[in-house]
Write a protein that holds these residues in place. Structure first.
Motif, PDB file in Angstrom:
ATOM      1  N   ARG A  15       0.942  -0.996  -0.275  1.00  0.00           N
ATOM      2  CA  ARG A  15      -0.157  -0.092  -0.182  1.00  0.00           C
ATOM      3  C   ARG A  15       1.028   1.333  -0.140  1.00  0.00           C
ATOM      4  O   ARG A  15       0.330   2.372  -0.517  1.00  0.00           O
ATOM      5  N   GLY A  16       2.139   1.378   0.205  1.00  0.00           N
ATOM      6  CA  GLY A  16       2.807   2.231   0.470  1.00  0.00           C
ATOM      7  C   GLY A  16       2.979   3.099   1.531  1.00  0.00           C
ATOM      8  O   GLY A  16       1.843   2.888   2.374  1.00  0.00           O
ATOM      9  N   THR A  17       3.532   4.322   1.933  1.00  0.00           N
ATOM     10  CA  THR A  17       3.748   5.170   2.767  1.00  0.00           C
ATOM     11  C   THR A  17       3.375   6.608   2.370  1.00  0.00           C
ATOM     12  O   THR A  17       3.555   7.479   3.343  1.00  0.00           O
ATOM     13  N   TYR A  22       9.711   6.240  -1.610  1.00  0.00           N
ATOM     14  CA  TYR A  22       9.996   5.204  -2.383  1.00  0.00           C
ATOM     15  C   TYR A  22      10.934   4.159  -1.243  1.00  0.00           C
ATOM     16  O   TYR A  22      11.314   3.241  -1.999  1.00  0.00           O
ATOM     17  N   LEU A  23      10.961   4.459  -0.269  1.00  0.00           N
ATOM     18  CA  LEU A  23      11.848   3.731   0.815  1.00  0.00           C
ATOM     19  C   LEU A  23      11.208   3.027   1.897  1.00  0.00           C
ATOM     20  O   LEU A  23      11.300   1.719   2.289  1.00  0.00           O
ATOM     21  N   ASP A  24      10.483   3.866   2.634  1.00  0.00           N
ATOM     22  CA  ASP A  24       9.843   3.490   3.752  1.00  0.00           C
ATOM     23  C   ASP A  24       8.982   2.509   3.816  1.00  0.00           C
ATOM     24  O   ASP A  24       8.837   1.521   4.714  1.00  0.00           O
ATOM     25  N   GLN A 119       8.522  -2.099  -8.844  1.00  0.00           N
ATOM     26  CA  GLN A 119       9.526  -1.342  -7.986  1.00  0.00           C
ATOM     27  C   GLN A 119       9.130  -0.363  -6.964  1.00  0.00           C
ATOM     28  O   GLN A 119       9.814   0.189  -6.256  1.00  0.00           O
ATOM     29  N   ARG A 120       7.921   0.020  -7.512  1.00  0.00           N
ATOM     30  CA  ARG A 120       7.291   1.204  -6.712  1.00  0.00           C
ATOM     31  C   ARG A 120       6.044   0.894  -6.197  1.00  0.00           C
ATOM     32  O   ARG A 120       5.173   0.430  -7.109  1.00  0.00           O
ATOM     33  N   PRO A 121       5.600   1.164  -5.157  1.00  0.00           N
ATOM     34  CA  PRO A 121       3.952   0.639  -4.887  1.00  0.00           C
ATOM     35  C   PRO A 121       2.906   1.511  -5.532  1.00  0.00           C
ATOM     36  O   PRO A 121       3.424   2.513  -6.207  1.00  0.00           O
ATOM     37  N   GLY A 122       1.973   1.063  -5.507  1.00  0.00           N
ATOM     38  CA  GLY A 122       0.832   1.661  -6.492  1.00  0.00           C
ATOM     39  C   GLY A 122       0.616   2.825  -6.018  1.00  0.00           C
ATOM     40  O   GLY A 122       0.172   3.694  -6.759  1.00  0.00           O
TER      41      GLY A 122
END
Length: 329
Positions: A15-17, A22-24, A119-122
């Motif tokens: 889900r990303g932050t 792009y890291l946490d 490579q990157r969350p949506g």
């Protein structure tokens, strides 16, 4: 046309932050289940009918050989059903190549199996999740994808599970086939174009198809200036039945490692001699290796040589038979 979808987790399901972070997410982001990921991308159902097969929501670093075996069993079962035309497997990119290679060798089906990561969350700006997922379903549904074994799609390129490896940490083109190149591409019009087919045994032609024996322990040791016998001896004491020795190009070790490897071979440990060369990794089967009972690696990565040797040992192959398999696969 129905495509089975297996979600295993990874960045593609994270889900990303935050849109610019792009890291946490690697440490703090939560991972969606397969049905949640598909629901977040309703446009995929315009490409094919999708049957979600829940599997897990893991970071790829937590994938084990037990997960491989379960996934292979379920893929074989699902693909045997006549209404299923192919499968897409979403996976974290860190270990995607190893899972893909195992499935390439043991799943007995000619139907397309496409593995995909991101490579990157949506939720991040410039994410590759939507593009990669759509490409994966297009490839799985394409008639020309039949009998090509397990393929990997990233950054609009189609790679063979045998050849692909992760070469970068964050770039969108992180998965590449440095030695043999991709099998094909997808164009701006979404047209699938294959340039070549895999030339080594896989899936239904593999001698390991439907192998159910647990994989024995095989470890990887690396040569570097000053490397001694410590790692080799430790792995053998831990129960390793095989080793992959990653040497200096074109496949040489330090003297203490040579001595330790020779002692291991004398104990019945099968040892693949690999090289850390990137663009020409294959180790030529010179007399100095063959006479010592070492198995020369081909142009697959050390991690893949490890999986292949595990399968050889699980099938009870002799060193001579393992040498032939490594040369052929």
């Amino acid at each position: 046309m129905t495509i089975a979808f297996f979600g295993t987790g990874g960045t593609i399901a994270n889900r990303g932050t935050g849109p610019e972070n792009y890291l946490d997410y690697l440490d703090h982001g939560t991972v969606m289940e397969a049905d949640e990921l598909i629901a977040a991308h309703p446009e995929l159902r315009e490409i094919a009918e999708i049957r979600v097969e829940p599997f897990g929501a893991l970071r790829s670093k937590y994938i084990t050989a037990a997960h491989w075996a379960e996934l292979a069993h379920r893929l074989t079962h699902v693909l045997a059903q006549p209404e299923i035309a192919g499968a897409v497997v979403a996976h974290g990119t860190g270990t995607l190549e190893e899972t893909a290679w195992f499935l390439h060798l043991v799943v007995k089906s000619a139907k397309p199996i496409v593995m995909v990561g991101a490579q990157r969350p949506g939720s991040t700006t410039g994410s590759d999740v939507q593009r990669n997922l759509a490409d994966a379903f297009r490839i799985a549904a394409h008639r020309d994808s039949h009998a090509r074994g397990v393929t990997v799609v990233m950054n609009r390129e189609i790679h063979s599970a045998r050849d692909v490896t992760k070469v970068a940490n964050h770039r969108l083109d992180a998965l590449q086939s440095p030695v043999r190149g991709p099998l094909g591409v997808l164009g701006a019009d979404h047209r699938v174009q294959y340039w070549r087919s895999p030339t080594t045994p896989h899936t239904q032609q593999s001698r390991f198809a439907e192998l159910t024996t647990p994989l024995p322990r095989v470890d990887i040791v690396h040569a570097y200036t000053g490397a001694d016998a410590t790692a080799v001896e430790a792995f053998i004491n831990a129960g390793a039945r095989g080793l992959v020795a990653v040497g200096y190009p074109p496949g040489t070790l330090t003297r203490p490692m040579d001595d330790a490897v020779d002692a291991a071979v004398a104990q019945g440990i099968q040892v693949v001699q690999a090289s850390r060369g990137v663009f020409e990794p294959a180790v030529t089967p010179r007399s100095g290796l063959i006479s010592r009972g070492l198995i020369p690696n081909t142009d697959i990565t050390a991690a893949k040589a490890k999986v292949l040797l595990q399968l050889c040992l699980a099938q009870g192959l002799t060193p001579e038979q393992s040498t032939e398999v490594v040369a052929t696969y």
